[in-house]
Design a protein around this motif. Structure first.
Motif, PDB file in Angstrom:
ATOM      1  N   GLU A  81       7.185  -5.921   3.016  1.00 18.86           N
ATOM      2  CA  GLU A  81       5.723  -6.070   3.016  1.00 18.86           C
ATOM      3  C   GLU A  81       5.042  -4.706   3.138  1.00 18.86           C
ATOM      4  O   GLU A  81       4.113  -4.393   2.402  1.00 18.86           O
ATOM      5  CB  GLU A  81       5.310  -6.985   4.171  1.00 18.86           C
ATOM      6  CG  GLU A  81       3.860  -7.375   4.148  1.00 18.86           C
ATOM      7  CD  GLU A  81       3.529  -8.369   5.244  1.00 18.86           C
ATOM      8  OE1 GLU A  81       2.478  -8.172   5.884  1.00 18.86           O
ATOM      9  OE2 GLU A  81       4.311  -9.312   5.459  1.00 18.86           O
ATOM     10  N   ARG A  82       5.514  -3.888   4.038  1.00 18.20           N
ATOM     11  CA  ARG A  82       4.950  -2.548   4.236  1.00 18.20           C
ATOM     12  C   ARG A  82       5.151  -1.686   2.989  1.00 18.20           C
ATOM     13  O   ARG A  82       4.251  -0.960   2.567  1.00 18.20           O
ATOM     14  CB  ARG A  82       5.610  -1.887   5.457  1.00 18.20           C
ATOM     15  CG  ARG A  82       5.088  -0.525   5.794  1.00 18.20           C
ATOM     16  CD  ARG A  82       3.742  -0.624   6.457  1.00 18.20           C
ATOM     17  NE  ARG A  82       3.328   0.702   6.893  1.00 18.20           N
ATOM     18  CZ  ARG A  82       2.148   1.211   6.628  1.00 18.20           C
ATOM     19  NH1 ARG A  82       1.245   0.512   6.012  1.00 18.20           N
ATOM     20  NH2 ARG A  82       1.841   2.420   7.042  1.00 18.20           N
ATOM     21  N   LEU A  83       6.321  -1.778   2.410  1.00 20.26           N
ATOM     22  CA  LEU A  83       6.641  -1.029   1.197  1.00 20.26           C
ATOM     23  C   LEU A  83       5.672  -1.377   0.069  1.00 20.26           C
ATOM     24  O   LEU A  83       5.128  -0.497  -0.597  1.00 20.26           O
ATOM     25  CB  LEU A  83       8.082  -1.350   0.796  1.00 20.26           C
ATOM     26  CG  LEU A  83       8.655  -0.765  -0.466  1.00 20.26           C
ATOM     27  CD1 LEU A  83       8.692   0.750  -0.392  1.00 20.26           C
ATOM     28  CD2 LEU A  83      10.055  -1.305  -0.671  1.00 20.26           C
ATOM     29  N   GLU A  87       2.844   1.021  -1.711  1.00 23.31           N
ATOM     30  CA  GLU A  87       2.854   1.240  -3.162  1.00 23.31           C
ATOM     31  C   GLU A  87       1.499   0.880  -3.767  1.00 23.31           C
ATOM     32  O   GLU A  87       0.958   1.607  -4.597  1.00 23.31           O
ATOM     33  CB  GLU A  87       3.957   0.433  -3.829  1.00 23.31           C
ATOM     34  CG  GLU A  87       4.033   0.725  -5.321  1.00 23.31           C
ATOM     35  CD  GLU A  87       4.807  -0.312  -6.106  1.00 23.31           C
ATOM     36  OE1 GLU A  87       5.330   0.071  -7.148  1.00 23.31           O
ATOM     37  OE2 GLU A  87       4.864  -1.481  -5.686  1.00 23.31           O
ATOM     38  N   LEU A  88       0.945  -0.245  -3.334  1.00 23.93           N
ATOM     39  CA  LEU A  88      -0.360  -0.669  -3.853  1.00 23.93           C
ATOM     40  C   LEU A  88      -1.474   0.303  -3.484  1.00 23.93           C
ATOM     41  O   LEU A  88      -2.462   0.422  -4.199  1.00 23.93           O
ATOM     42  CB  LEU A  88      -0.699  -2.073  -3.347  1.00 23.93           C
ATOM     43  CG  LEU A  88       0.035  -3.208  -4.040  1.00 23.93           C
ATOM     44  CD1 LEU A  88      -0.252  -4.536  -3.347  1.00 23.93           C
ATOM     45  CD2 LEU A  88      -0.323  -3.290  -5.506  1.00 23.93           C
ATOM     46  N   SER A  89      -1.294   1.008  -2.381  1.00 25.50           N
ATOM     47  CA  SER A  89      -2.308   1.983  -1.971  1.00 25.50           C
ATOM     48  C   SER A  89      -2.255   3.248  -2.823  1.00 25.50           C
ATOM     49  O   SER A  89      -3.108   4.119  -2.701  1.00 25.50           O
ATOM     50  CB  SER A  89      -2.142   2.342  -0.484  1.00 25.50           C
ATOM     51  OG  SER A  89      -1.020   3.186  -0.307  1.00 25.50           O
ATOM     52  N   GLY A  90      -1.222   3.351  -3.674  1.00 21.40           N
ATOM     53  CA  GLY A  90      -1.100   4.503  -4.557  1.00 21.40           C
ATOM     54  C   GLY A  90      -0.237   5.623  -4.011  1.00 21.40           C
ATOM     55  O   GLY A  90      -0.178   6.704  -4.594  1.00 21.40           O
ATOM     56  N   ASP A  95       6.634   9.935  -0.496  1.00 21.34           N
ATOM     57  CA  ASP A  95       5.864   9.772   0.740  1.00 21.34           C
ATOM     58  C   ASP A  95       6.165   8.434   1.415  1.00 21.34           C
ATOM     59  O   ASP A  95       6.237   8.352   2.639  1.00 21.34           O
ATOM     60  CB  ASP A  95       4.366   9.904   0.447  1.00 21.34           C
ATOM     61  CG  ASP A  95       4.000  11.287  -0.055  1.00 21.34           C
ATOM     62  OD1 ASP A  95       4.674  12.264   0.351  1.00 21.34           O
ATOM     63  OD2 ASP A  95       3.053  11.402  -0.866  1.00 21.34           O
ATOM     64  N   ILE A  96       6.342   7.397   0.614  1.00 16.43           N
ATOM     65  CA  ILE A  96       6.721   6.087   1.167  1.00 16.43           C
ATOM     66  C   ILE A  96       8.071   6.202   1.867  1.00 16.43           C
ATOM     67  O   ILE A  96       8.253   5.702   2.976  1.00 16.43           O
ATOM     68  CB  ILE A  96       6.780   5.015   0.062  1.00 16.43           C
ATOM     69  CG1 ILE A  96       5.388   4.759  -0.525  1.00 16.43           C
ATOM     70  CG2 ILE A  96       7.369   3.716   0.607  1.00 16.43           C
ATOM     71  CD1 ILE A  96       5.390   3.868  -1.763  1.00 16.43           C
ATOM     72  N   ASN A 105      15.699   7.075  -3.414  1.00 17.25           N
ATOM     73  CA  ASN A 105      16.370   6.170  -4.342  1.00 17.25           C
ATOM     74  C   ASN A 105      16.428   4.749  -3.793  1.00 17.25           C
ATOM     75  O   ASN A 105      16.397   3.788  -4.555  1.00 17.25           O
ATOM     76  CB  ASN A 105      17.758   6.686  -4.726  1.00 17.25           C
ATOM     77  CG  ASN A 105      18.695   6.802  -3.552  1.00 17.25           C
ATOM     78  OD1 ASN A 105      18.272   6.923  -2.409  1.00 17.25           O
ATOM     79  ND2 ASN A 105      19.985   6.806  -3.836  1.00 17.25           N
ATOM     80  N   SER A 106      16.487   4.596  -2.467  1.00 15.86           N
ATOM     81  CA  SER A 106      16.449   3.262  -1.858  1.00 15.86           C
ATOM     82  C   SER A 106      15.095   2.610  -2.078  1.00 15.86           C
ATOM     83  O   SER A 106      15.011   1.422  -2.375  1.00 15.86           O
ATOM     84  CB  SER A 106      16.737   3.338  -0.359  1.00 15.86           C
ATOM     85  OG  SER A 106      18.054   3.744  -0.130  1.00 15.86           O
ATOM     86  N   ILE A 107      14.040   3.396  -1.922  1.00 14.80           N
ATOM     87  CA  ILE A 107      12.685   2.872  -2.116  1.00 14.80           C
ATOM     88  C   ILE A 107      12.493   2.483  -3.583  1.00 14.80           C
ATOM     89  O   ILE A 107      11.995   1.392  -3.893  1.00 14.80           O
ATOM     90  CB  ILE A 107      11.628   3.909  -1.694  1.00 14.80           C
ATOM     91  CG1 ILE A 107      11.751   4.229  -0.198  1.00 14.80           C
ATOM     92  CG2 ILE A 107      10.220   3.444  -2.050  1.00 14.80           C
ATOM     93  CD1 ILE A 107      11.563   3.046   0.725  1.00 14.80           C
ATOM     94  N   ARG A 108      12.888   3.355  -4.495  1.00 12.92           N
ATOM     95  CA  ARG A 108      12.734   3.079  -5.926  1.00 12.92           C
ATOM     96  C   ARG A 108      13.510   1.812  -6.308  1.00 12.92           C
ATOM     97  O   ARG A 108      12.986   0.927  -6.983  1.00 12.92           O
ATOM     98  CB  ARG A 108      13.223   4.279  -6.735  1.00 12.92           C
ATOM     99  CG  ARG A 108      12.927   4.213  -8.196  1.00 12.92           C
ATOM    100  CD  ARG A 108      13.255   5.518  -8.904  1.00 12.92           C
ATOM    101  NE  ARG A 108      12.247   6.538  -8.592  1.00 12.92           N
ATOM    102  CZ  ARG A 108      12.437   7.598  -7.827  1.00 12.92           C
ATOM    103  NH1 ARG A 108      13.623   7.823  -7.304  1.00 12.92           N
ATOM    104  NH2 ARG A 108      11.477   8.453  -7.601  1.00 12.92           N
ATOM    105  N   GLY A 109      14.752   1.715  -5.855  1.00 13.93           N
ATOM    106  CA  GLY A 109      15.573   0.540  -6.154  1.00 13.93           C
ATOM    107  C   GLY A 109      15.014  -0.725  -5.538  1.00 13.93           C
ATOM    108  O   GLY A 109      15.012  -1.784  -6.175  1.00 13.93           O
TER     109      GLY A 109
END
Length: 131
Positions: A81-83, A87-90, A95-96, A105-109
Motif C-alpha cells: 500500500e505504501r509503495l 509511486e502515485l505521488s510521482g 527514492d521509494i 530492483n525489488s521495488i521495480r519488480g
C-alpha cells in the motif's frame, strides 16, 4: 553501458510464446532466452499464460525465506500500500527504495507484480461478469 544480449524482437517473441501458454523452459528452448530473463521480460511486458491470467492468489509461507545464499523478505500488504502511494505521488523508484528500505530492483519488480495482480483481478472480474 554494455550491449544488450537480446533484441526487442526476441523478447517480444518470448512474451508472445508465454501468452500462447508455453512454460519459461519451453520459451528458453525455442528462443535461447534464459527462463529467468524470459520471466522478467514477460512480467515487464505484461505477458501472462492463459492458465494463470486470472490467478489472483497470494503466495503463502514464511515472511523471510532463503533463496540460494540470500535471505528474501516478502512484502507485507502495508508495504504494498505504501509503495503504491509513493509511486502515485510521482516519487522516483530510487527514492521509494530508500524510503521503504528495499533495493531498487525489488521495488521495480514489486511494482510490476502488483500491476500484473491488478490486471489479473480485472480479467477475472470481466470473465465473471460475462458468465
Amino acid at each position: 553501458m554494455p550491449a544488450r544480449k537480446f533484441s526487442d524482437e526476441i523478447l517480444e517473441k518470448a512474451a508472445a510464446l508465454r501468452e500462447q501458454g508455453l512454460t519459461f523452459r519451453q520459451i528458453e528452448a525455442e528462443t535461447g532466452v534464459p527462463s529467468s530473463v524470459a520471466y522478467f521480460h514477460c512480467l515487464r511486458l505484461g505477458a501472462d499464460s492463459p492458465e494463470t491470467a486470472t490467478d489472483t492468489s497470494t503466495p503463502g509461507g514464511p515472511m523471510i525465506y532463503k533463496r540460494g545464499r540470500h535471505h528474501v523478505r516478502r512484502f507485507t500488504p502495508a508495504e504494498d500500500e505504501r509503495l503504491l502511494e509513493l509511486e502515485l505521488s510521482g516519487m522516483r523508484i530510487c527514492d521509494i527504495a530508500r524510503k521503504i528500505g528495499r533495493k531498487e530492483n525489488s521495488i521495480r519488480g514489486r511494482l510490476m507484480l502488483l500491476a500484473r495482480k491488478e490486471a489479473r483481478a480485472e480479467r477475472a472480474a470481466e470473465l465473471e461478469a460475462a458468465q
